[in-house]
Design a protein around this motif. Structure first.
Motif, PDB file in Angstrom:
ATOM      1  N   VAL A   1       0.840  -1.206   0.000  1.00 14.58           N
ATOM      2  CA  VAL A   1       0.000   0.000   0.000  1.00 14.58           C
ATOM      3  C   VAL A   1       0.872   1.251   0.000  1.00 14.58           C
ATOM      4  O   VAL A   1       0.636   2.198  -0.764  1.00 14.58           O
ATOM      5  CB  VAL A   1      -0.969  -0.014   1.205  1.00 14.58           C
ATOM      6  N   HIS A   2       1.898   1.258   0.821  1.00 19.96           N
ATOM      7  CA  HIS A   2       2.731   2.466   0.919  1.00 19.96           C
ATOM      8  C   HIS A   2       3.523   2.723  -0.370  1.00 19.96           C
ATOM      9  O   HIS A   2       3.782   3.873  -0.720  1.00 19.96           O
ATOM     10  CB  HIS A   2       3.653   2.391   2.139  1.00 19.96           C
ATOM     11  N   ASP A   3       3.892   1.647  -1.068  1.00 19.16           N
ATOM     12  CA  ASP A   3       4.551   1.850  -2.369  1.00 19.16           C
ATOM     13  C   ASP A   3       3.615   2.573  -3.335  1.00 19.16           C
ATOM     14  O   ASP A   3       4.034   3.462  -4.076  1.00 19.16           O
ATOM     15  CB  ASP A   3       4.993   0.508  -2.973  1.00 19.16           C
ATOM     16  N   VAL A   4       2.344   2.186  -3.300  1.00 16.47           N
ATOM     17  CA  VAL A   4       1.367   2.865  -4.165  1.00 16.47           C
ATOM     18  C   VAL A   4       1.200   4.322  -3.715  1.00 16.47           C
ATOM     19  O   VAL A   4       1.128   5.241  -4.533  1.00 16.47           O
ATOM     20  CB  VAL A   4       0.016   2.112  -4.169  1.00 16.47           C
ATOM     21  N   VAL A   5       1.158   4.535  -2.390  1.00 15.24           N
ATOM     22  CA  VAL A   5       1.066   5.908  -1.869  1.00 15.24           C
ATOM     23  C   VAL A   5       2.207   6.755  -2.429  1.00 15.24           C
ATOM     24  O   VAL A   5       2.004   7.872  -2.919  1.00 15.24           O
ATOM     25  CB  VAL A   5       1.131   5.914  -0.324  1.00 15.24           C
ATOM     26  N   ARG A   6       3.411   6.215  -2.362  1.00 15.37           N
ATOM     27  CA  ARG A   6       4.582   6.983  -2.832  1.00 15.37           C
ATOM     28  C   ARG A   6       4.503   7.228  -4.337  1.00 15.37           C
ATOM     29  O   ARG A   6       4.883   8.306  -4.810  1.00 15.37           O
ATOM     30  CB  ARG A   6       5.869   6.279  -2.431  1.00 15.37           C
ATOM     31  N   ALA A   7       3.972   6.255  -5.070  1.00 16.12           N
ATOM     32  CA  ALA A   7       3.839   6.438  -6.521  1.00 16.12           C
ATOM     33  C   ALA A   7       2.891   7.600  -6.843  1.00 16.12           C
ATOM     34  O   ALA A   7       3.010   8.233  -7.886  1.00 16.12           O
ATOM     35  CB  ALA A   7       3.339   5.148  -7.169  1.00 16.12           C
ATOM     36  N   PHE A   8       1.955   7.872  -5.929  1.00 12.55           N
ATOM     37  CA  PHE A   8       1.021   8.994  -6.129  1.00 12.55           C
ATOM     38  C   PHE A   8       1.491  10.258  -5.393  1.00 12.55           C
ATOM     39  O   PHE A   8       0.704  11.168  -5.187  1.00 12.55           O
ATOM     40  CB  PHE A   8      -0.379   8.597  -5.653  1.00 12.55           C
ATOM     41  N   ASP A   9       2.767  10.314  -4.993  1.00 13.01           N
ATOM     42  CA  ASP A   9       3.290  11.457  -4.231  1.00 13.01           C
ATOM     43  C   ASP A   9       2.453  11.734  -2.993  1.00 13.01           C
ATOM     44  O   ASP A   9       2.160  12.886  -2.657  1.00 13.01           O
ATOM     45  CB  ASP A   9       3.350  12.726  -5.097  1.00 13.01           C
ATOM     46  N   GLY A  10       2.080  10.663  -2.322  1.00 17.65           N
ATOM     47  CA  GLY A  10       1.226  10.804  -1.153  1.00 17.65           C
ATOM     48  C   GLY A  10       2.008  10.740   0.146  1.00 17.65           C
ATOM     49  O   GLY A  10       3.239  10.756   0.156  1.00 17.65           O
ATOM     50  N   SER A  11       1.279  10.649   1.244  1.00 16.39           N
ATOM     51  CA  SER A  11       1.876  10.597   2.573  1.00 16.39           C
ATOM     52  C   SER A  11       1.505   9.286   3.258  1.00 16.39           C
ATOM     53  O   SER A  11       0.346   8.870   3.225  1.00 16.39           O
ATOM     54  CB  SER A  11       1.368  11.765   3.416  1.00 16.39           C
ATOM     55  N   ILE A  12       2.486   8.651   3.908  1.00 16.23           N
ATOM     56  CA  ILE A  12       2.220   7.399   4.626  1.00 16.23           C
ATOM     57  C   ILE A  12       1.694   7.669   6.035  1.00 16.23           C
ATOM     58  O   ILE A  12       1.328   6.745   6.753  1.00 16.23           O
ATOM     59  CB  ILE A  12       3.470   6.492   4.728  1.00 16.23           C
ATOM     60  N   SER A  13       1.662   8.945   6.421  1.00 16.01           N
ATOM     61  CA  SER A  13       0.992   9.287   7.672  1.00 16.01           C
ATOM     62  C   SER A  13       0.301  10.621   7.482  1.00 16.01           C
ATOM     63  O   SER A  13       0.905  11.679   7.634  1.00 16.01           O
ATOM     64  CB  SER A  13       1.962   9.353   8.843  1.00 16.01           C
ATOM     65  N   ALA A  14      -0.982  10.554   7.160  1.00 14.31           N
ATOM     66  CA  ALA A  14      -1.709  11.785   6.859  1.00 14.31           C
ATOM     67  C   ALA A  14      -2.065  12.539   8.120  1.00 14.31           C
ATOM     68  O   ALA A  14      -1.922  13.743   8.197  1.00 14.31           O
ATOM     69  CB  ALA A  14      -2.972  11.464   6.069  1.00 14.31           C
ATOM     70  N   GLU A  15      -2.536  11.791   9.142  1.00 15.40           N
ATOM     71  CA  GLU A  15      -2.999  12.528  10.324  1.00 15.40           C
ATOM     72  C   GLU A  15      -2.580  11.921  11.648  1.00 15.40           C
ATOM     73  O   GLU A  15      -2.771  12.532  12.680  1.00 15.40           O
ATOM     74  CB  GLU A  15      -4.525  12.722  10.292  1.00 15.40           C
ATOM     75  N   HIS A  16      -2.003  10.739  11.679  1.00 19.14           N
ATOM     76  CA  HIS A  16      -1.663  10.108  12.967  1.00 19.14           C
ATOM     77  C   HIS A  16      -0.230  10.368  13.418  1.00 19.14           C
ATOM     78  O   HIS A  16       0.093  10.173  14.585  1.00 19.14           O
ATOM     79  CB  HIS A  16      -1.909   8.594  12.913  1.00 19.14           C
ATOM     80  N   GLY A  17       0.630  10.764  12.491  1.00 19.30           N
ATOM     81  CA  GLY A  17       2.014  11.043  12.865  1.00 19.30           C
ATOM     82  C   GLY A  17       2.935   9.849  12.646  1.00 19.30           C
ATOM     83  O   GLY A  17       2.547   8.823  12.067  1.00 19.30           O
ATOM     84  N   ILE A  18       4.153   9.989  13.133  1.00 14.93           N
ATOM     85  CA  ILE A  18       5.212   8.994  12.897  1.00 14.93           C
ATOM     86  C   ILE A  18       5.476   8.161  14.153  1.00 14.93           C
ATOM     87  O   ILE A  18       5.479   6.936  14.101  1.00 14.93           O
ATOM     88  CB  ILE A  18       6.504   9.714  12.455  1.00 14.93           C
ATOM     89  N   GLY A  19       5.666   8.838  15.268  1.00 12.66           N
ATOM     90  CA  GLY A  19       5.882   8.152  16.544  1.00 12.66           C
ATOM     91  C   GLY A  19       6.991   7.124  16.471  1.00 12.66           C
ATOM     92  O   GLY A  19       8.043   7.343  15.875  1.00 12.66           O
TER      93      GLY A  19
END
Lengths: 476, 476
Positions: B420-438
């Motif tokens: 899923v995250h690879d697809v997110v990156r392909a769309f110039d997206g964010s792997i943490s939109a609102e929860h943060g990194i922690g």
């Protein structure tokens, strides 16, 4: 002014010039002049070289060489800044990096409502492009025909559209920045939500080119309002204006797209000095408000809303008189009056200006207190206050006494400035609401901001620009 | 889990405890337990001491001592974070600094529409207070009954109100922060425009307590809408949802206060597992949208606007079926369905969750591409996608195959996450939109973000927390 100037080694200048090609490396004093002077003639500078790179790669190569040779670099956009942030110092050792040729619109994404632009795109060009696309780019400034979006971002420009749409900072989703080392920080994202680490974007925005060179940005577009109505309102006091603002905010919410407060003097100056100006109201008033309502639905909707607000204002006794522009031409004439105020102030002699903000609720008390403080310095001073009341931001300008001596008045620059800024601080306000710090307010910022804040800013500067080559002597 | 734990020197713990008094220094494992576990049982931690300071001065004294003794400190709010940012590691060497007792509302300024609150104020308390004042505080989260505003700020919380009002970052005008050294950075200003140096506020907001401890903030209040209407819409595809979003944005502008996209599965789960749930529409649909319109003018106005949008959507063929909530109770029942989705997913077995964002226009393509990527890993997986489509933010959750083995499915956590995250990156997206990194996404952030960005974040961290005592092991 220093008695000696020190220009960089000519061999180094040749290496810089080779990056952009000789035709884009200006060395002739006549070519350089427009880059080292600004329109008011303040902040004169000197440089041996103005570079006009045509690509991000060239900007990167310039910064790499600057780091290698320890050459200070001053990034410059449209050269319309009002605090000297865009000009080199007089010593001659700094080179100017003009972003003007980086002026491509890289991408339009209508479905995401974003536009990706390079730093050198002129604000008016961006506004026109948005308009062509049936969208609105809301940043609006007096200098928009010359100012460039890179400069707007670096100074976090304000203007008349902030009330509903935010400062330039809020209009920006992502940036591309060339760091002092020449590395490219590519953060050109279109995301409204992204919590992946520290907010670096907001560090570069408003840093006035002291942390890196913004070369491109993703900016937000907005639906173009279907209806827009402008009213000119006469009132008795800033207190009435605050009551009207509260009422208008409650009724219109985000449809309240401008709320400008204007004392009598600047309107009188425009009517006197700007040919073709016509008074919006038939009788004079001590204070005025210019109010704009935008509707995403229809012209009728905007009309109904502005009429509702004004009639409630009449009933409440806060509005003395009001006229809604009957045509687009009349609306534009109202805006022209507002935008001519700086020019119209000039023939009235010496002027001492302040770009301040306080909490919106404090505007009436601030105006009173600042006025008492100014009168204590110069009893004949004239208040030429106008500005973006809805943002708590006033251009609290002071004109010299009628018939007085200009130089004698301008000699009061420091005491009047101090008097007004002391009142600003007493109201927990800002001494630079929208113009930035640049060279003009750097010493005052350092002297008056909390030492903890200055220390943190210095740590940021040292972390991002350890060699101190990015626009030195500005901000911090 | 490390085999050995190393707790700080008991003499040092005594010095910390003396700052807040023994009754607010928790050392008993039973008292400590709620601070080192979180509701899902992930991210277990250990500590010898939980400090509950009652004033900024005490927070300052704690950090001063932490610097002196090199003791790592983990700031904690309501302990509702979803990425382990608020809990100490298992090694036992970190102490927990709970902000819960800093729970005063320091000031309300209705004319400026601001409220100044301490970090420990519970979000629901702040929302209720605003309501009492006839104002709206728009931040709205599932955990608002427990989450505290300091944690919301530190994680730049999102939620359902972001579309019209922005993330927590945008709701904040000023902060008060205790630095690792114990110094207090007091920037509690109410200004909408302030261009006096670097934007330090936005560095602390979203830093998850790794740069300093937010102890108070000035938050924006908004006029309370006079009318609010909620509709539940059945659609055929995310593409139709995007068309409806574009239409609704154009018509309603800032009056479009929620636009949630929901696939069929999570609605079915709620109807099955949450007692008292009623299907909003009479027939099933593959996709749903929950739409909210707020009007500053009147209930009739909100009603007219939502009807206009839906009927245009019907005409355009994007809306298959729709119902507008007929009462406040029905509107609340729609919201309850939306907010129960996480709970309703639990009885369906193993779940692998993603908090992602992509440009709004890419949502339909992202959903397709991510789904193909997930099916390639587990053909029996079920898509449980719902979220804040208007912000480009989806909770793209995946439930295990019906009747399958939970542990076997959860063993696919990493490959499904990566897919899923690879697809997110392909769309110039964010792997943490609102929860943060922690703790949860730190390694992935460091491994996948551009090295220049990671380097800049490390420089910020080193500049603000050179000793590395502020919430170590989180974010960066």
């Amino acid at each position: 002014m220093p008695t000696e100037q020190h220009f960089p080694d000519p061999a180094v200048l040749d290496r810089f010039a080779a990056i952009v090609g000789e035709s884009h490396a200006l060395r002739d004093p006549a070519d350089i002049a427009p880059y080292v002077t600004e329109r008011r003639g303040l902040w004169p500078g000197a440089t041996a070289l103005v570079l006009r790179p045509g690509s991000v790669e060239e900007v990167s190569a310039i910064m790499r060489l600057a780091t290698e040779t320890g050459t200070p670099v001053v990034p410059q956009g449209g050269n319309t800044g009002l605090v000297g942030g865009q000009s080199p110092d007089i010593g001659g050792g700094e080179i100017v990096l003009s972003l003007s040729r980086l002026n491509r619109i890289r991408e339009v994404d209508l479905a995401s409502n974003t536009i990706t632009v390079e730093a050198g795109v002129v604000l008016q060009t961006l506004r026109d492009k948005a308009d062509e696309l049936d969208r609105l780019f809301p940043l609006s400034l007096g200098s928009q025909g010359t100012a460039q979006i890179g400069g707007n971002l670096s100074s976090n420009a304000g203007g008349t559209g902030v009330l509903a749409y935010g400062n330039t900072r809020e209009l920006c989703l992502g940036v591309e920045v060339v760091l002092p080392t020449g590395e490219v920080f590519d953060d050109l994202r279109k995301l409204k939500k992204d919590n992946t680490g520290y907010d670096l974007k907001n560090l570069f925005v408003g840093a006035e080119g002291t942390l890196g060179v913004i070369t491109a940005a993703v900016m937000k577009l907005f639906p173009k309002p279907k209806g827009r109505e402008v009213a000119w309102v006469g009132l008795q006091s800033p207190k009435d204006a605050l009551a009207l603002f509260t009422l208008a905010s409650e009724r219109a919410g985000a449809s309240l797209t401008a709320f400008e407060l204007i004392v009598d003097a600047p309107l009188a100056f425009v009517l006197k000095h700007i040919p073709g100006s016509v008074a919006p109201l038939s009788s004079p008033h001590p204070w005025h408000v210019m109010l704009e309502i935008s509707s995403g639905r229809s012209a009728e909707d905007a009309r109904a809303l502005i009429e509702e607000i004004l009639s409630e204002g009449f009933e409440a006794g806060t509005v003395s008189d009001a006229v809604i522009a009957a045509s687009l031409a009349q609306a534009e004439s109202f805006w022209r009056i507002r935008e001519s105020m700086s020019d119209a102030q000039r023939p009235e002699g010496g002027s001492i200006k302040h770009d301040i903000s306080v909490p919106v609720a404090s505007i009436p008390d601030f105006i009173d207190a600042a006025w008492q403080a100014v009168l204590a310095v110069e009893p004949g001073a004239r208040m030429v206050c106008f500005g973006h009341m809805g943002d708590g931001n006033l251009h609290y300008n002071i004109s010299q006494p009628v018939g007085g001596d200009k130089d004698a008045f301008l000699a009061l620059y420091r005491p009047i400035n101090d008097a007004v800024h002391d009142v600003v601080r007493a109201f927990d306000g800002s001494i630079s609401a929208e113009h930035g710090i640049g060279r003009m307010k750097r010493d005052e910022l350092i002297a008056t901001a909390p030492p903890v804040a200055i220390d943190l800013m210095r740590r940021v500067k040292a972390a991002f620009d350890p060699a101190g080559i990015m626009n030195p002597g500005k901000v911090i």
